[in-house]
Write a protein that holds these residues in place. Structure first.
Motif, PDB file in Angstrom:
ATOM      1  N   GLN A 136       2.622   4.800  -5.798  1.00  0.00           N
ATOM      2  CA  GLN A 136       3.302   3.654  -5.172  1.00  0.00           C
ATOM      3  C   GLN A 136       2.850   3.497  -3.714  1.00  0.00           C
ATOM      4  N   ALA A 137       2.695   4.635  -3.040  1.00  0.00           N
ATOM      5  CA  ALA A 137       2.216   4.565  -1.649  1.00  0.00           C
ATOM      6  C   ALA A 137       0.843   3.934  -1.627  1.00  0.00           C
ATOM      7  N   PHE A 138      -0.010   4.339  -2.566  1.00  0.00           N
ATOM      8  CA  PHE A 138      -1.358   3.775  -2.583  1.00  0.00           C
ATOM      9  C   PHE A 138      -1.326   2.272  -2.873  1.00  0.00           C
ATOM     10  N   ALA A 139      -0.423   1.870  -3.779  1.00  0.00           N
ATOM     11  CA  ALA A 139      -0.335   0.430  -4.103  1.00  0.00           C
ATOM     12  C   ALA A 139       0.007  -0.368  -2.848  1.00  0.00           C
ATOM     13  N   ASN A 140       0.911   0.190  -2.017  1.00  0.00           N
ATOM     14  CA  ASN A 140       1.269  -0.506  -0.763  1.00  0.00           C
ATOM     15  C   ASN A 140       0.091  -0.534   0.209  1.00  0.00           C
ATOM     16  N   TRP A 141      -0.601   0.607   0.293  1.00  0.00           N
ATOM     17  CA  TRP A 141      -1.760   0.646   1.205  1.00  0.00           C
ATOM     18  C   TRP A 141      -2.811  -0.377   0.754  1.00  0.00           C
ATOM     19  N   ALA A 142      -2.998  -0.459  -0.581  1.00  0.00           N
ATOM     20  CA  ALA A 142      -4.031  -1.373  -1.100  1.00  0.00           C
ATOM     21  C   ALA A 142      -3.682  -2.820  -0.727  1.00  0.00           C
ATOM     22  N   ASP A 143      -2.376  -3.166  -0.787  1.00  0.00           N
ATOM     23  CA  ASP A 143      -1.955  -4.527  -0.384  1.00  0.00           C
ATOM     24  C   ASP A 143      -2.340  -4.778   1.073  1.00  0.00           C
ATOM     25  N   ARG A 144      -1.984  -3.763   1.918  1.00  0.00           N
ATOM     26  CA  ARG A 144      -2.260  -3.941   3.359  1.00  0.00           C
ATOM     27  C   ARG A 144      -3.765  -3.991   3.619  1.00  0.00           C
ATOM     28  N   PHE A 145      -4.480  -3.167   2.894  1.00  0.00           N
ATOM     29  CA  PHE A 145      -5.940  -3.124   3.079  1.00  0.00           C
ATOM     30  C   PHE A 145      -6.550  -4.491   2.743  1.00  0.00           C
ATOM     31  N   GLU A 146      -6.118  -5.069   1.652  1.00  0.00           N
ATOM     32  CA  GLU A 146      -6.678  -6.370   1.244  1.00  0.00           C
ATOM     33  C   GLU A 146      -6.297  -7.462   2.240  1.00  0.00           C
ATOM     34  N   ARG A 147      -5.022  -7.375   2.705  1.00  0.00           N
ATOM     35  CA  ARG A 147      -4.580  -8.372   3.699  1.00  0.00           C
ATOM     36  C   ARG A 147      -5.455  -8.291   4.943  1.00  0.00           C
ATOM     37  N   ARG A 148      -5.665  -7.036   5.360  1.00  0.00           N
ATOM     38  CA  ARG A 148      -6.465  -6.812   6.575  1.00  0.00           C
ATOM     39  C   ARG A 148      -7.893  -7.362   6.390  1.00  0.00           C
ATOM     40  N   CYS A 149      -8.464  -7.109   5.210  1.00  0.00           N
ATOM     41  CA  CYS A 149      -9.829  -7.592   4.944  1.00  0.00           C
ATOM     42  C   CYS A 149      -9.859  -9.121   4.944  1.00  0.00           C
ATOM     43  N   ARG A 150      -8.795  -9.720   4.346  1.00  0.00           N
ATOM     44  CA  ARG A 150      -8.768 -11.198   4.269  1.00  0.00           C
ATOM     45  C   ARG A 150      -8.703 -11.803   5.661  1.00  0.00           C
TER      46      ARG A 150
END
Ligand code: SF4
Length: 899
Positions: A136-150
């Motif tokens: 679950q922690a990774f799923a949240n990080w992945a959301d933030r990572f994608e947002r940051r990339c966008r």
């Protein structure tokens, strides 16, 4: 996409007609390029079109470059260090997941998990499937990572294939060529989708299974008794094969090459390139590893990092020693011996509470030694440069600027040395420069950071960057199993083909839900799939050369091993490996009778006191090496006071105490409070000789030592009251020149007590010791017998004893007395009287002294392996254990007969 068998000739002609050939790895691309060049030359061509031949990652990156150049894309394609940097920032900002892992290692794991998700099309399913705190922690990080990339217009490399596919679908990219894929065991869904998209634009895509066309000469499964024998058999086979066909291309494959690399290198060097045991021989070996080692693990880069770290923090002494002895710093040709002396005789003998020294304190120490002026000036220049660059200050700047500062700092330290670099060192230097440039790309975030952060980023990058010297196309190529995909050979030996190593154990990714990994058939998710992939690899390897040998060792580090079931499926004959006898030594050794007399000992007091006799008793050669050649090992410094410093401290406090109190009667008369105060004063005075505390940690450490001394010695003085009356005559008395047979020795007696009828000799022991060490023809601990027979002659000896200064019931006096109970509970003598014991000791000690003086240097340890365990002369004595077995047996026999 099904693969179709193809030959090397098929691939070369495809290249010649302009097809694009994509390989699964860098090695296959490099080899095919060389073969294509040779093919063109052999067909009489003088010029030819450069072939379109690339490994997959370089090919997709070049397509992205095209999109950037055409203006249809403007996103920055992240490199791996940039991607990890983003993950690290996101993870560091999340305090919901308590874990023992560092942010850095989590960032690397997260980048790996995101790559798998992107390549296997699982991104949309992650949130629903995440069912543990980690996922679950990774799923949240992945959301933030994608947002940051966008928001920052960034593209992670793992999404490149998908983005290229979209670009093709939008007609921004088009390929109508013929594409051949070589060396792919399987394709990820993202790769398949991209290739299908190209097919829709008119490209023809085919997966080629490159196979040898040479007829099979040998297919074999071979076994060796041990893992080391297995390596030897493979190396000897490679040597025989090369002797028969010098132009043969041989591959040695190992499933876990990183683990086996050192051992393989050692064995192959010994068998294939014994001339390289001479380190001055720089001729290329007939074998090479195709995958490099992490840059950070190579001495030249490691020394640079140590120099940089030293500008901001103290370093442990061992690491400073490595720096001083390294050829990659300063003008070592002129300075090396002087630096080595400084390291051995000054640095390692420093008295320190913590075995670490700052750059400043070493410069201060060096300043006291004018002959080390060059090294002093060099370190001072480094220190000055560090101050100019503000590395230890709060200064913040971009990564690129810090990388320039690092170049400055290393220039000041004359890294990597002033001598001419070898070709490999030169290549390594270039790789280092490119690592600095890579770290400078972290400026994409616009962050300004302190020096420590930039240095940590550089260290991470060096750990992840592999360096291999430029290939010299050695005939024997040693590689991992996956690296061999897309290459053909004349002969292949596959090592470690046992069931624990092959197929590799599945290892699901810890940050991804296991069910999702299985559903999407990610690598390592389940046993059946791993088996299937490993089986496909075995099939690929069996067609990669006319001669294939799989091997395994019957005995591994963890017990017996069986052949891998996947290799057994081949149904090949199994037979024991051919193990040749070791090759004869290059230089024939001769036995030279050791009959020449040693030069006579000088007529003066020998350094080392009783240790000369102790060493002679332990092993004649050791005594000779340590007390005549003065071959000693380098001191190592541990944290705080070591055993010998602690022992000296205890001795010193007791000496000071008895210098005041003098007799047991006075001790008894001393009120308890006064005794406590006196003891505290003595402890305080003794501790003045330890290094001054620098930090609160040092102060706390010294306070603990004071308490330890107080509690140990109050109990000891209490114990002293239980003895018969005594007066302390000599406490820590030195005798400068005592004759023992032909030797003149100096010695120091810890203590002599006057008791009724004579004296008691006492030796303090804070460690383990026992009176068995006084016995035998070769006593382990001859110190007290030596004092008793030589230094104390002329006085009546009532007792000799070890004072065991240990807490609890180990605290006691342990020794022999003359029968008048001068010490409590004396041990039973081995002789009728103490005088008789003294006579026996005298004879034994004189005999040992005569042996030493006569140069009896037999390599004959008293008790193998214990005597040799901590001996620093093992390299020098070249102990032949086989002769010891005979000695042991004969001693056993002698004991049985005595029995
Ligand atoms: S290693 Fe053993 S045999 Fe060799 S010098 Fe030391 S004690 Fe003697």
């Amino acid at each position: 996409m099904d693969s179709q068998p193809s030959s090397l000739a098929d691939i070369l002609s495809a290249l010649a007609r302009g097809a694009t050939v994509i390989t699964s790895n860098q090695r296959a691309a490099r080899t095919l390029r060389t073969l294509y060049t040779q093919h063109q030359q052999a067909s009489g061509q003088h010029t030819w079109q450069s072939p379109s031949l690339l490994p997959w990652d370089a090919w997709t990156a070049s397509l992205w470059q095209k999109l950037l150049q055409s203006g249809t894309e403007d996103r920055l394609l992240l490199n791996s260090i940039q991607e990890q940097h983003l993950w690290a920032e996101i993870i560091a900002a999340d305090d919901t997941l308590a874990t023992l892992r560092s942010t850095e290692s989590l960032a690397s794991l997260a980048a790996g998990a995101f790559t798998l998700l992107s390549r296997y099309g699982g991104r949309d399913q992650l949130k629903r499937a995440a069912n543990t705190a980690e996922t679950q922690a990774f799923a949240n990080w992945a959301d933030r990572f994608e947002r940051r990339c966008r928001t920052a217009s960034l593209l992670p490399p793992s999404q490149l294939e998908h983005e290229l596919q979209l670009a093709i679908e939008k007609s921004h990219l088009k390929l109508t060529t013929e594409i051949l894929l070589i060396g792919f065991e399987s394709l990820t869904p993202a790769q398949t989708n991209l290739l299908h998209a190209f097919q829709h634009t008119g490209a023809t895509v085919s997966l080629q299974d490159l196979q040898t066309t040479q007829p099979t000469t040998e297919n074999l499964l071979t076994t060796a008794p041990t893992q080391q024998d297995e390596l030897r058999a493979a190396a000897q086979w490679a040597r025989r094969t090369l002797q028969q066909s010098p132009a043969a291309r041989i591959a040695i494959l190992a499933p876990s090459l990183d683990d086996d690399r050192t051992e393989i290198d050692r064995t192959f060097r010994e068998i294939l390139a014994p001339e390289q045991q001479d380190i001055a021989n720089a001729a290329p070996a007939p074998y090479e590893f195709s995958l490099g080692s992490p840059l950070a693990s190579l001495p030249m880069a490691a020394i640079a990092i140590e120099l940089l770290r030293w500008t901001i923090q103290p370093l442990p002494i061992q690491r400073i020693s490595s720096l001083l002895l390294s050829p990659y710093f300063g003008n070592t040709t002129a300075e090396q011996n002087i630096r080595a002396e400084f390291d051995a005789f000054i640095l390692r003998q420093s008295k320190l509470l913590r075995p670490e020294l700052s750059l400043r304190s070493v410069i201060n120490e060096l300043n006291k030694h004018p002959h080390l002026a060059t090294t002093t000036a060099l370190l001072a220049a480094l220190q000055q440069s560090a101050s100019d660059q503000g590395v230890a200050s709060t200064r913040k700047q971009g990564y690129g600027e810090w990388m320039e500062s690092i170049r400055e700092l290393l220039r000041a330290a004359q890294w990597p040395g002033t001598r001419t670099l070898s070709s490999t060192e030169f290549q390594l230097r270039r790789k280092w420069e490119s690592a600095l440039d890579t770290v400078a790309t972290l400026d994409f975030t616009g962050d300004r950071v302190p020096f420590t952060e930039a240095l940590t980023a550089l260290e991470t990058s060096l750990r992840e960057t592999r360096f291999a010297p430029q290939s010299h196309n050695a005939p024997v190529q040693i590689m991992g199993v996956l690296e061999s995909a897309g290459s053909l050979f004349d002969a292949v030996w596959f090592l470690r083909g046992h069931d624990a190593a092959w197929p590799p154990r599945p290892r699901p990714h810890p940050l991804l839900p296991w069910q999702l990994q299985r559903k999407l058939s990610m690598p390592g998710a389940d046993i059946a799939q791993s088996q299937q992939q490993a089986r496909a690899i075995v099939q690929r390897i069996r067609h990669s050369a006319p001669q294939i040998i799989f091997s395994f060792a019957e005995q591994g580090a963890d017990g017996p091993q069986r052949r891998s079931s996947l290799i057994a499926e081949l149904g090949w004959p199994q037979q024991p490996a051919i193990l040749e006898a070791p090759a004869p030594a290059i230089i024939e050794t001769q036995l030279v009778p050791d009959t020449d007399p040693l030069p006579a000992l000088p007529d003066r007091v020998l350094r080392g006191g009783e240790s000369v006799l102790r060493l002679q008793a332990a092993c004649g050669f050791r005594a000779f090496a340590e007390r005549r050649l003065w071959a000693t090992e380098l001191d190592t410094i541990a944290i705080g006071l070591d055993a010998s410093q602690w022992g000296n401290l205890v001795h010193d406090v007791i000496r000071r105490f008895w210098a005041e109190v003098k007799t047991q009667a006075n001790l008894r008369a001393l009120p308890e409070a006064a005794r406590t105060t006196l003891l505290a004063t003595c402890i305080h005075a003794a501790l003045r000789h330890t290094p001054a505390p620098d930090t609160p940690w040092d102060e706390a450490y010294l306070e603990t030592q004071q308490q330890r001394l107080r509690s140990l010695l109050s109990a000891w003085f209490e114990f002293e009251l239980s003895r018969k009356p005594f007066a302390v005559n000599l406490s820590e008395k030195s005798f400068d020149d005592i004759s023992v047979g032909p030797l003149r020795l100096g010695m120091r007696i810890d203590r002599v007590d006057q008791v009724e009828g004579g004296i008691v000799l006492i030796d303090y022991k804070t460690g383990r010791a026992g009176i068995p060490g006084w016995q035998g023809e070769r006593p382990d601990d001859p110190q007290l017998p030596l004092y008793a027979t030589f230094a104390a002659s002329g006085q009546h000896l009532e007792a000799i004893a070890f004072a065991r200064l240990r807490t609890g019931n180990q605290m006691k006096l342990e020794g022999y007395d003359a029968g008048n109970n001068a010490i409590p509970r004396p041990a039973k003598l081995k002789t009728a009287t103490l005088d008789e014991q003294l006579d026996q000791w005298r004879n034994i000690l004189i005999h040992l002294a005569e042996d030493f003086a006569a140069g009896i240097t037999d390599v004959e340890p008293k008790q193998y392996p214990n005597t040799c365990k901590y001996c620093a002369q093992r390299l020098l004595c070249r102990l032949d254990v086989s002769t010891l077995q005979l000695l042991d047996d004969s001693e056993d026999e002698a004991e049985d007969t005595d029995g």
